[in-house]
Scaffold this active site. Structure first.
Site, short mmCIF file in Angstrom:
data_model
loop_
_atom_site.label_atom_id
_atom_site.label_comp_id
_atom_site.label_asym_id
_atom_site.label_seq_id
_atom_site.Cartn_x
_atom_site.Cartn_y
_atom_site.Cartn_z
N ARG A 91 -18.87 -3.67 -2.72
CA ARG A 91 -20.25 -3.82 -2.78
C ARG A 91 -20.82 -3.62 -1.45
NH1 ARG A 91 -24.69 -6.36 -6.79
NH2 ARG A 91 -23.12 -5.56 -8.30
N LYS A 107 -21.58 -4.96 15.09
CA LYS A 107 -21.27 -4.61 16.58
C LYS A 107 -21.04 -2.98 16.37
CE LYS A 107 -18.43 -8.58 17.68
NZ LYS A 107 -17.15 -9.26 17.65
N ARG A 166 -21.46 -12.84 -9.69
CA ARG A 166 -20.73 -12.59 -11.03
C ARG A 166 -19.96 -11.15 -11.08
NH1 ARG A 166 -24.41 -13.22 -14.95
NH2 ARG A 166 -25.43 -14.46 -13.43
N THR A 167 -20.28 -10.26 -10.29
CA THR A 167 -19.45 -9.03 -10.27
C THR A 167 -18.37 -9.53 -9.42
OG1 THR A 167 -21.41 -7.63 -10.40
CG2 THR A 167 -19.47 -6.42 -9.48
N HIS A 198 -23.11 1.85 -10.08
CA HIS A 198 -22.42 0.68 -10.50
C HIS A 198 -21.43 0.91 -11.68
CE1 HIS A 198 -21.03 -3.30 -10.84
NE2 HIS A 198 -22.28 -3.99 -11.25
#
Lengths: 336, 336, 336
Positions: B107, B86, B57-58, B135
């Site tokens: 995110r 890596k 959703r975000t 957030h």
């Protein structure tokens, strides 16, 4: 049906006139899909391409169809979403996601999920496949392909002779195609499968009740003789309780160029919903058919884009405006 | 703050006037989100929507917000990237990825990662959630929702009465919302949680030091009586050491229509950061509230698009140009 | 070569004049990548960005390059596709997917797969890396970077002195770069690796046969003295039979500011195909080089966008039209 703002969840929603409307708009889309023109009619619109079960070709086909109309695509692939894992209901998911886009295409592994989602959605939802249940754009593109292949021979769907071959018990696409064919006249169907994977009786009964002739057979060679269309399907391995059980049936009905030459009438069109299983153990449609001009399987895939463009155009009510927003193509489009 | 070219990493960056600027631009975005108009102001711009932790959703909300301004979105979902596996540093990832786009939304599961990334990025970075840390767009959309819901009653955020309910210890969203509320006047907060999941004392102390009234309670019914907003939260299962420990608290504070009718004053607005856990075992906000017009949870999600459009417009300095690039909408937009 | 409609599968397709054509078009793309202008020449075109093996940076770089020309991107990441798992051939995948887009970029873990796919595709295919085999856009961007870095010193690729450092046995990028360098004159190469990870003899022989000087060494310090370019590479851990075997070699040749100052001539340009392994155990290029203006690794990444834009423009035959479709940039582009 009134397409404007409608959800497209089941082929049960379609009457013959609705199908003909979709096909007429699909025809109108061809110059755009062939890159003879570009249209920007949906510039600024957003498709939420929500694939909670992976399916590259269906997802990309819907996405390209929307891009070809000028719109943008936001998407998800698989259960990345922690939301459903965190106990969110389909109702909530639908209320939230439908606030973001203008139309949603949704695939989900559970039967009925897309209908439930659509009921809660604030924007139109197109079913991109809800598990074993429905995949209406596949059924429409199959029938659209039949229409176009027959039209090249001055024939119509009425009076069609078609053999359906393979796993007719689990094959969602052949079930849906049968339901669409019921809306036409005098179709003659031959159902070719091992008895254990036969077309469900309910569908056969419905076809007969609608006035169509249905022959049930487990003999491929004997069934191919006088068909317009040979529609092969894959053994739906994932619907069996074990790989071993699925393997019993893989490779039972193999169509290749030798079989085609010996048993099919000339110009019998070969269809398949794809992907075809090209491993030696299955080999439903042999690669030696690839040069056969009657192998229509890739034309089917191409037609999928046209049908999906048509559905978007109808649901968002822009079919009449597509050509008004047309532009020339700037780039070289090779279609080898 | 000077938004032009800025990173948006923490709500600690915002003063009251900054918040009011974001909200004013968010208001300006509404006709575009409602598809009353289309704008192409960011046509040609690219958002790098880098979700190194999944969040459908975000991610989709940010992507749609950028598309609604006319821009393109390139994205990643999850740790597909072998680069970090890596041994690539966040610095290198940031230097490389920021060469591709005009703005990045990121995110990442680790607290502080987005700030570290932003420091190395050559283009503005918006924090889409860095693990348990921040957030900021969620906090802003929560406060924007409070503002809009109160404005409908000729009220302002100053003087707000709000109950925060549930896992206030781990709930990133309520922590951030408290910090934003500190910038306003005379807020009365009731913190309703099991004692073990109480709002951290540091935040309570800061609120009180800023002149706000804070009541701490573990009695839901007694706390609902005179609130403007009841803000429910989910038990953050992933922050507990075991599922068993989380289960001790799930379902402790359930808000449903019967509780609402009995204990809330009329028109108390119900909020939740979503997803809500609708499983029987949790059921923080019962589905029988879905028809309650004061359930604002889906308006919250809608407001998220507006706030994110505003952040992009401010950071890329196009807020004043959005309307100059407006066009009519060609298609039918159903908003059911 | 005739770029129009061509597949770009191998650097073996390129003659010197082809490389110079790519670089000239890449130069032309710079104002768009720098957001000094926007072009919409490919508006309406679709890139199928098909990454059957994950690679965030290459995927996003190709996608952004296409967006910067005005086109749309549909993509897949990883083997989400159940189709190949269901036994679909690359031929079928190519026939289907190439019906959706105008050009395809494909990455796939198996050597030769992209060539096989391209042979069946109906639209041009650009190899985004086929396992240990080829990654032609990386080789081109490396050489383009060398050209630009040398041009700043009024030098050309002819006469270049370059040290290649690290795992030269498995490093796809250095193999490809060697093949491109063969097309130029009088290049002096120093191959620095543990003997077990030496550049394959076949490539060394080809270089010498083409008139270039090749020195083989396992002494980093002694090899750095008179180079224009020091090209470091990562130990390709995934190509070793075990982690233990790979660990034997990790960290053998570490380049840091102290080594640079002591052994390199001033202004030796440092390159690396990225990602670099910044973990203590490897640390091929120390972070203390990040402020060294000769560290060109992020300029390499930026150049990748230019080279990929050039390949798209050439294959789709729009190089001459890019500027005709130019527009001003509406937004603030910070490039810190």
């Amino acid at each position: 049906m009134d397409f404007k703002g409608a959800n497209i969840v089941s082929i049960g929603q379609f009457q013959r006139e609705d199908i003909e409307r979709v096909f007429a708009v699909a025809d109108q889309m061809e110059p755009y899909a062939l890159r003879q023109k570009v249209t920007r009619v949906l510039e600024g619109a957003i498709l939420g391409n929500m694939f909670f079960e992976p399916s590259t070709r269906t997802r990309v086909s819907f996405g390209c169809a929307f891009n070809l109309l000028g719109g943008e695509v936001r998407e998800t692939t698989g259960f990345e979403s922690s939301a459903i894992a965190k106990g969110e209901s389909l109702y909530d998911t639908a209320r939230v996601l439908s606030g973001y886009s203008d139309v949603i295409c949704m695939r989900h592994p559970e039967a009925g999920s897309v209908g439930e989602f659509a009921a809660a959605s604030r924007v139109p939802v197109i079913n991109g496949g809800d598990g074993p249940n429905e995949h209406p754009s596949q059924a429409l593109l199959d029938l659209y392909t039949i229409k176009k292949e027959l039209a090249a021979k001055q024939r119509s769907i009425d009076g069609l002779r078609i053999a359906m071959i393979g796993d007719l018990k689990h094959g969602r696409t052949v079930h849906s195609l049968c339901k669409l064919l019921m809306l036409f006249s005098n179709v003659q169907l031959t159902m070719v499968s091992p008895p254990e994977l036969a077309m469900p009786e309910g569908i056969v009964d419905q076809l007969r009740a609608a006035g169509h002739a249905v022959v049930v057979s487990d003999d491929l060679a004997a069934s191919l003789g006088d068909q317009d269309i040979a529609y092969a399907t894959r053994i739906q391995e994932e619907r069996f309780s074990s790989q071993e059980e699925a393997d019993l049936y893989r490779g039972r009905f193999r169509l290749n160029q030798a079989v085609y030459t010996q048993f099919c009438k000339p110009n019998t069109v070969i269809m398949h919903p794809l992907p075809r299983d090209s491993r030696e153990s299955a080999n439903e449609l042999d690669n030696d058919l690839n040069q056969n001009p009657n192998l229509a399987i890739f034309r089917q895939a191409d037609n999928g884009v046209l049908v999906r463009m048509a559905l978007f155009a109808l649901v968002l009510d822009v079919a009449d405006q597509v050509d008004k927003h047309a532009r020339p193509v700037n780039w070289y489009h090779r279609r080898g």
